[in-house]
Design an enzyme around this catalytic site. Structure first.
Site, short mmCIF file in Angstrom:
data_model
loop_
_atom_site.label_atom_id
_atom_site.label_comp_id
_atom_site.label_asym_id
_atom_site.label_seq_id
_atom_site.Cartn_x
_atom_site.Cartn_y
_atom_site.Cartn_z
N ARG A 8 0.81 -1.22 0.00
CA ARG A 8 0.00 0.00 0.00
C ARG A 8 0.84 1.27 0.00
O ARG A 8 0.35 2.33 -0.38
CB ARG A 8 -1.01 -0.04 1.15
CG ARG A 8 -2.07 -1.10 0.88
CD ARG A 8 -3.02 -1.29 2.00
NE ARG A 8 -2.31 -1.89 3.11
CZ ARG A 8 -2.90 -2.39 4.17
NH1 ARG A 8 -4.20 -2.36 4.28
NH2 ARG A 8 -2.18 -2.91 5.14
N GLU B 179 4.38 -9.14 15.80
CA GLU B 179 3.76 -9.53 17.06
C GLU B 179 4.05 -11.00 17.38
O GLU B 179 4.35 -11.35 18.51
CB GLU B 179 2.25 -9.29 16.99
CG GLU B 179 1.55 -9.48 18.30
CD GLU B 179 0.08 -9.12 18.24
OE1 GLU B 179 -0.61 -9.38 19.23
OE2 GLU B 179 -0.38 -8.60 17.21
#
Length: 170
Positions: free
Chosen positions: A58, A95
């Site tokens: 993006r 994460e």
């Protein structure tokens, strides 16, 4: 124009408890897209970059038209194995696990002024890794630009001490 009105919120995506900020509704709105590129151009022109760097995928959407408007080059930062020539590579923490990003070693001459653009600043891992690629290339990071910043996730604190622009904050 209130850009937040053009961002769709999808609850429980990609997993339960996450509120996903979907930019596809912004991208499909001609006035919103035009305004977003114009305001990024206005705010980022003060950095006087030689190149805009955008991260897969993006960051490409916003980085290429911004580079065009600023009359500078665009450099893609990609996932491993996508670039054909010699690359710099950086591994960064997610994460749950790790990922890596790459940039061509000959993408920019040393000393170039570089602006990093992406759609979203969340935890800051991708932007931090991109800053490390720019450092490996002996270039000068002059700033970051994001369409959206999720302030509660603290990504800004991971980034080098350069100006950071975000158009929408949550």
């Amino acid at each position: 124009m209130e850009l937040k009105n053009l961002i769709r919120e999808i609850p429980n995506f990609p997993k339960s408890g996450i509120l996903f900020r979907d930019i596809t509704t912004l991208l499909s709105n001609p006035d919103g897209l035009h305004y977003t590129i114009d305001i990024l151009t206005e705010k980022c022109s003060e950095f006087k970059p030689d190149y805009v760097v955008g991260m897969e995928s993006r960051g490409f959407i916003f980085g290429v038209p911004l580079a065009y408007q600023l009359n500078v080059g665009f450099i893609p930062v990609r996932k491993p194995g996508k670039l054909p020539a010699e690359v710099y590579s950086v591994v960064y923490d997610l994460e749950y696990g790790q990922d890596s990003l790459e940039m061509h070693q000959d993408a920019m001459p040393p000393g170039s002024r570089v602006l990093v653009i992406d759609d979203l600043l969340a935890t800051g891992g991708t932007a931090e890794a991109t800053a490390q690629l720019i450092e490996k290339a002996n270039c000068n990071l002059v700033g970051f630009g994001f369409v959206i910043e999720l302030k509660d996730l603290g990504g800004r604190q991971k980034l080098p001490k350069v100006p950071i622009i975000s158009l929408i904050e949550y």
